[in-house]
Design an enzyme around this catalytic site. Structure first.
Site, PDB file in Angstrom:
ATOM      1  CD  GLU A 122      -3.464  -8.890  -3.807  1.00 18.13           C
ATOM      2  OE1 GLU A 122      -2.259  -8.677  -3.623  1.00 18.13           O
ATOM      3  OE2 GLU A 122      -4.362  -8.252  -3.200  1.00 18.13           O
ATOM      4  CD  GLU A 123      -6.262  -6.234  -1.205  1.00 18.30           C
ATOM      5  OE1 GLU A 123      -5.493  -6.611  -0.298  1.00 18.30           O
ATOM      6  OE2 GLU A 123      -6.075  -5.199  -1.860  1.00 18.30           O
ATOM      7  CG  HIS A 127      -5.301  -7.206  -6.696  1.00 20.73           C
ATOM      8  ND1 HIS A 127      -6.321  -6.619  -5.966  1.00 20.73           N
ATOM      9  CD2 HIS A 127      -4.162  -6.604  -6.271  1.00 20.73           C
ATOM     10  CE1 HIS A 127      -5.816  -5.712  -5.148  1.00 20.73           C
ATOM     11  NE2 HIS A 127      -4.510  -5.678  -5.316  1.00 20.73           N
ATOM     12  CG  ASP A 176      -4.588  -2.261  -2.858  1.00 18.25           C
ATOM     13  OD1 ASP A 176      -4.364  -3.088  -3.768  1.00 18.25           O
ATOM     14  OD2 ASP A 176      -4.519  -2.533  -1.652  1.00 18.25           O
ATOM     15  CG  HIS A 224      -5.406  -2.802   2.704  1.00 14.77           C
ATOM     16  ND1 HIS A 224      -4.821  -3.913   3.260  1.00 14.77           N
ATOM     17  CD2 HIS A 224      -5.318  -2.977   1.359  1.00 14.77           C
ATOM     18  CE1 HIS A 224      -4.408  -4.721   2.307  1.00 14.77           C
ATOM     19  NE2 HIS A 224      -4.691  -4.170   1.138  1.00 14.77           N
ATOM     20  CG  ASP A 241      -1.121  -4.862  -6.332  1.00 17.34           C
ATOM     21  OD1 ASP A 241      -1.952  -3.968  -6.131  1.00 17.34           O
ATOM     22  OD2 ASP A 241      -1.016  -5.867  -5.602  1.00 17.34           O
TER      23      ASP A 241
END
Length: 513
Positions: free
Chosen positions: A332-333, A288, A300, A453, A361
């Site tokens: 994707e998130e 992603h 990420d 994140h 990922d």
């Protein structure tokens, strides 16, 4: 013998990996794979570690110039898309930029929650994009509002049973007799958060507080997703202890404020396919491309995106026996939306031609462990992907551990229709064990990626050795199956297989149950 790439010795490989940005050959020869690849099918050049880092540096520059993010629905993603697609077109790939609409969400400012009576108490919020949880957290797709009302408990299971069993808020009849304007207090368990919140909203709740269920592992504050827009009232998750506190005394009044945006935006998947190769045997690999709104997402998943891009650029120099298809997914998130859109819109005949899908990922977590997806948990053929990747690490005498195919990344939609899946992962918010510390170094008791994140997921958040080693594994796996006479195939019996997910459905963006 399979000359997958020209390479240096394993010892030189590891030394170079630890000393980036030296040029690095990420390839294997000799006994790494028992089935010889056709001698004419050789990749001309090795993958170079500095090139991978240059892709990551470009992603960082893009984020820096676009509000610190590369999230889908933002200019940062669009620039990342253009960079990847441009590189692939320049290498001669057939590139498709697949557009789709998706439900965008952002928490515009930090939420607030306070008990007004019978006791005055202010609860600590979880700031947007923070990896540190407070006393409560706004659920993705929560409505925006400023509510004040009396707490009304809804069908709670207290004390909690030894195993999760709460059905609080799952049925409309749970809200029979609910007083409109009150704040609904519901317990996590059994059904999606969205069902609980929707039933509460329909019953006239001015806000919804979902507290954790109470069993071991289900006590802390949590975040999650409501799955999409449609909620007009604040919805937050909190701990089991705070849920108990809110019903300890009658007529507890709480004020809850959220400031959110839910809207429909457009984003893209990037699909690149070799012009040559057997179109009935498609080898597919993906990563992603989007970050979360909170940060640039360099680990990420800039790491997987950059590694996959460099492998694709090198593979373009050599004609393959099977057609190879690379994918960089959008959104994707927010729930694997890009890969799900792709799979949902793929005709059945084309689905049957995809022999396997491998997913990459987060391949460079700073406190990494080398994790290979456990093929025993996937469709038939998945174990072959796992064994192939394991051979690469074994040849280099590098330890590795299995990780569950739990549906948290973009292999999920492929797995759900019976396509063999696999891939690599170096860890996210999970905690490194003492056993893993002995195997991989780093720090036990700490997250694999403390910047998961978060705004600090920058170029400095990358472990260069893990990035290099895992990119080598990607190259080895893609090349092995690209030249194989018999790559894994989707079994006819699995053509209509429903999604197989655990009771707690997860994805990279958060819990849904």
């Amino acid at each position: 013998m399979p000359h997958i790439f020209r390479c240096a010795s394993a010892g030189r490989f590891i030394a170079a990996a630890a000393a980036l940005p030296l040029a690095l050959s990420l390839t294997l020869v000799g006994t790494a794979h028992a089935d010889p690849a056709p001698p004419e099918r050789q990749l001309a050049d090795s993958v170079q570690a500095p090139n991978i880092k240059r892709h990551l540096q470009e992603f960082q520059k893009i984020a820096d110039a676009n509000g610190g993010t590369r999230a889908s629905g933002t200019p940062g993603f669009d620039k990342s898309r253009d960079y990847v697609a441009g590189k692939l077109r320049g290498a001669g790939y057939q590139v498709t930029v697949q557009q789709f609409d998706f439900p965008f969400f952002q928490e515009k400012s930090t939420a607030a929650m306070a008990q007004i009576s019978p006791d005055a108490k202010t609860y600590k919020p979880t700031a947007p994009g923070s990896s540190e949880f407070g006393d409560f957290a706004t659920l993705t797709y929560s409505g925006s509002g400023n509510a004040q009302g009396t707490i009304q408990a809804v069908d709670l299971t207290l004390p909690p049973t030894p195993q999760p069993s709460s059905t609080s808020g799952c049925e409309a009849q749970d809200f029979a007799g609910f007083t409109a304007g009150n704040i609904a207090l519901v317990q996590r368990g059994t059904c999606p958060f969205a069902d609980k919140a929707r039933n509460a909203q329909t019953a006239g709740a001015s806000a919804v507080i979902i507290f954790n269920e109470g069993q071991p592992g289900r006590t802390d504050t949590f975040t999650g997703t409501l799955g999409g827009p449609g909620f007009t009232v604040p919805v937050v998750g909190t701990s089991f202890a705070i849920g108990q506190e809110l019903i300890a005394k009658p007529n507890t009044v709480v004020r809850l404020k959220t400031d959110t945006e839910s809207s429909t935006r457009t984003t893209n998947n990037i699909i690149a396919e070799t012009k040559r190769g057997n179109a009935d045997k498609v080898v597919m690999a993906g990563a992603h491309l989007d970050s979360v709104l909170a940060g640039p997402g360099i680990n990420d998943n800039g790491s997987g995106s950059a590694g996959l891009l460099e492998v694709a650029l090198q593979l373009a120099k050599v004609p393959t026996k099977n057609k190879v298809r690379f994918a960089w997914w959008g959104a994707e998130e927010l729930g694997l939306l890009g890969s799900d859109h792709y799979v949902t819109n793929l005709p059945e005949a084309d689905r049957g031609k995809i022999g396997l899908y491998a997913n990459y990922d987060m391949i460079a977590s700073p406190n990494y462990s080398y994790m290979i997806y456990d093929g025993s948990g996937g469709p038939a053929g998945s174990a072959e992907i796992e064994k192939n990747l394991a051979r690469y690490f074994d040849f280099l005498r590098l330890p590795h551990v299995p990780t569950a195919l739990d549906g948290r990344s973009d292999y999920g939609p492929f797995m759900a229709i019976g396509i063999p899946v696999g891939g690599l992962f170096t860890g996210a918010e999970g905690i490194k064990t003492p056993e893993e510390q002995k195997m991989f170094g780093g720090e036990a008791g700490k997250p694999y990626d403390a910047c998961y994140h978060s705004a600090c997921d920058k170029i400095s958040n990358i472990n260069d050795k893990a990035l290099a080693v895992n990119t080598g594994a990607i190259a080895y796996s893609v090349a092995t199956f690209a030249f194989s006479d018999n790559p894994p195939t989707r079994t006819p019996a699995a053509k209509s297989a429903p999604a197989q997910r655990g009771k707690t459905q997860t994805h990279h963006g958060g819990l849904t149950l």
